[in-house]
Structure formats: structure tokens, C-alpha cells
Design a protein around this motif. Sequence first.
Motif, PDB file in Angstrom:
ATOM      1  N   SER A  72       0.833  -1.228  -0.219  1.00 22.07           N
ATOM      2  CA  SER A  72       0.078   0.002   0.081  1.00 22.07           C
ATOM      3  C   SER A  72       0.762   1.174   0.055  1.00 22.07           C
ATOM      4  CB  SER A  72      -1.022   0.064   1.424  1.00 22.07           C
ATOM      5  OG  SER A  72      -1.456   1.388   1.437  1.00 22.07           O
ATOM      6  N   PRO A  75       1.008   3.536   4.090  1.00 21.15           N
ATOM      7  CA  PRO A  75       1.077   2.471   5.284  1.00 21.15           C
ATOM      8  C   PRO A  75       0.755   2.822   6.590  1.00 21.15           C
ATOM      9  CG  PRO A  75       3.304   3.148   4.578  1.00 21.15           C
ATOM     10  CD  PRO A  75       2.366   3.986   3.692  1.00 21.15           C
ATOM     11  N   HIS A 141      -5.905  -2.047  -6.618  1.00 23.22           N
ATOM     12  CA  HIS A 141      -5.605  -2.442  -5.288  1.00 23.22           C
ATOM     13  C   HIS A 141      -6.080  -3.850  -4.898  1.00 23.22           C
ATOM     14  CE1 HIS A 141      -4.271   1.777  -5.061  1.00 23.22           C
ATOM     15  NE2 HIS A 141      -5.554   2.205  -5.344  1.00 23.22           N
ATOM     16  N   TYR A 143      -7.046  -6.548  -2.701  1.00 21.09           N
ATOM     17  CA  TYR A 143      -7.333  -6.498  -1.064  1.00 21.09           C
ATOM     18  C   TYR A 143      -7.997  -7.823  -0.492  1.00 21.09           C
ATOM     19  CZ  TYR A 143     -12.443  -6.369  -2.367  1.00 21.09           C
ATOM     20  OH  TYR A 143     -13.691  -6.596  -2.797  1.00 21.09           O
ATOM     21  N   GLY A 189      -2.450  -5.391  -0.500  1.00 19.89           N
ATOM     22  CA  GLY A 189      -2.102  -4.136  -0.193  1.00 19.89           C
ATOM     23  C   GLY A 189      -3.080  -3.752   0.885  1.00 19.89           C
ATOM     24  N   LEU A 190      -4.203  -4.043   0.859  1.00 15.40           N
ATOM     25  CA  LEU A 190      -5.236  -3.712   2.014  1.00 15.40           C
ATOM     26  C   LEU A 190      -6.028  -5.065   2.295  1.00 15.40           C
ATOM     27  CD1 LEU A 190      -7.200  -1.718   3.159  1.00 15.40           C
ATOM     28  CD2 LEU A 190      -8.441  -1.784   1.013  1.00 15.40           C
ATOM     29  N   THR A 221      -1.915  -1.157   6.701  1.00 13.56           N
ATOM     30  CA  THR A 221      -2.652  -1.896   5.625  1.00 13.56           C
ATOM     31  C   THR A 221      -4.028  -2.543   5.832  1.00 13.56           C
ATOM     32  OG1 THR A 221      -1.503  -3.726   5.356  1.00 13.56           O
ATOM     33  CG2 THR A 221      -0.767  -1.886   4.033  1.00 13.56           C
ATOM     34  N   TRP A 256      -7.104   5.106   4.143  1.00 15.02           N
ATOM     35  CA  TRP A 256      -5.836   4.283   3.531  1.00 15.02           C
ATOM     36  C   TRP A 256      -5.502   4.942   2.064  1.00 15.02           C
ATOM     37  CZ3 TRP A 256      -5.598   1.435  -1.070  1.00 15.02           C
ATOM     38  CH2 TRP A 256      -4.816   0.580  -1.080  1.00 15.02           C
TER      39      TRP A 256
END
Length: 304
Positions: A72, A75, A141, A143, A189-190, A221, A256
Motif C-alpha cells: 500500500s 502504510p 489495489h 485486497y 495491499g489492503l 494496511t 488508507w
Amino acid sequence: MVGEERGRRARGRGQGRGAVRRARRRKTRIRVTGAVLVPGALLLCGALVWGPWGGGEGASASAPGSRSTPGSPRPSASADDAKADTGTGAGKGRTAEKKPESGKRVDLSRTPSTSVPVHGSGTFVTAAPVHTGSQGTGTVHRYRVEVERGTGLATRPAAAAVSEMFADPRGWTRTGRDAFQQVDSGQAGLVIRIATPDTVDRLCGAAGLNTRGEVNCRVGTTVVVNLKRWMTGSPQFDGPLAEYRALIINHEVGHWLGHGHETCPGPGRPAPAMMQQIKGLKGCVANAWPYTSEGTYLRGPSVP
């Protein structure tokens, strides 16, 4: 005659003593039998009370303290609506919004029960992807959605709800700069975790955040969603429960993405998604989304 009378008396005393001994033996047998049966009954009751309970399904599990793979671009930690040391500006500092296990999966479409487990197992089940592609366009992104074991909450409906939030045109994908893709393995990243209040307090508390068993947080994250808020909403938010769930995700993911807190722009206007609405609306109208249907960002004055 005297001898016969004495014999009868002796026999009577002997019969009396024999009856007493037989009665004592019967009592002893009853005690022994009870000692055998009672533990057996307890074992049976224990099997009925402490038998296995369902906790959701998923592709894998992870310990609550594990970290997602760095990736991410934002962070920093945030734990919304909790008392914490907070930075100023977007993406800085930290911000923050009895075990009655039923063993039954929770239908997210139903009216929530006020009986929400306070304690969970401390381990998480990862939801399988609801869609193969991503929601939105732009930078993708990756997740994960994870649900704590012991909540009674199934992973797939939770993941589907999050996916719908990312796909909504009023959400963070509106600008075309950010897209979100759910995964259940590899780098992410999440991470969005739904956990019992005690586990939320522990995970958020490790970052110095005081969630008091009531609110949500973001640590690095990881977005940590309080099961109590997910299932019962907020007394300050008078909209549908699904909308409040969207506010939880939009607010924490907004942090975020680098957005800081905002406050009410004026009486009667929609509250910004980045406003800590659980603390009061200050004259605004409850709102879960960062953008209008027409694509206008619903902003308010920035606050620390």
C-alpha cells in the motif's frame, strides 16, 4: 417355655440386624451407581453444550497479528472514532471511528440481532473472491476480506457487501484513479477484517488506539471492522444498516487512500464520508458515500 421365648427374641434380633445390613448394602449400591451415572451425564451435556460450531467458510486462515505484504502506498495507521494520537493531514498518525455463540451463520440482509459475540477465536478465515475481476478503473489495489472465527458471520456475504461498496459509483472508484480487486492468496495491499469487539481492541490497541469495544480502526494496511458496529449500526446514523456498513468501509479505506478527517459543512447538508459521524452529525444529514451520484465529492472542513 422360657427357652423358647428367648430363642424367638434372639432370632428377631438377628433378623433385625440382617435387615439393617441389607438396607445399608442397597444404599451403597445406589451411591456407586450414581457416581457412575452422573459423570456420564455431565459428559453428555458437555458434548451438547460445547460441541463444534460453525464460523464461516473461506480459503485460508491467518493469525490476528499477521501483517499483509507491504504494497500500500499509504502504510500509516488510523483508528476511527477512537481516542488516539492523531496526526494532521491526510494519511498521517492514527485515527479511529457474552460470548453467546449461536453457531449459526448470519444473514446480512436480516435485521441485526442485539446479541453480538464479544469474544472470538482470534484467528481469521479469508473469504474466497466474489468476482474474478476488479471494481473500478485505474490503479488496481488487491485486497482481502477476513472474518474472525467464532463470530457466526459467513465470509461470502461479507465479501459480497464489500465488493458492492467498491463497485458503487458513489464510492472511491468514482474518479477512475483507483480500482479494487479481491484476492484470497498472494500479495494484498489492503486487508479488511471483521472481528469481535475484544479482538478489535487488541489489534487496534497494539497501535496505541483505544476502541473501547465499540468502534473500528485502521492499522497500516489493515482495516479492522468491529462486529458490533457491522451488525447493529450506530445510534447516530439513522439510515439503513447496509448504508452504515458502507460508511465504515468508505471511511477507513478513505484513510488508507490518504484522506484525513472532515466535519459537517453546514446544517442540512450531507455529512462527509470522512466525518466521524459516530460522534454526532453536528446538523448534517447521515451519509455513507464520498461522492454524489453525479460525481461531486462531498467534502467538509478539514479537522485534525
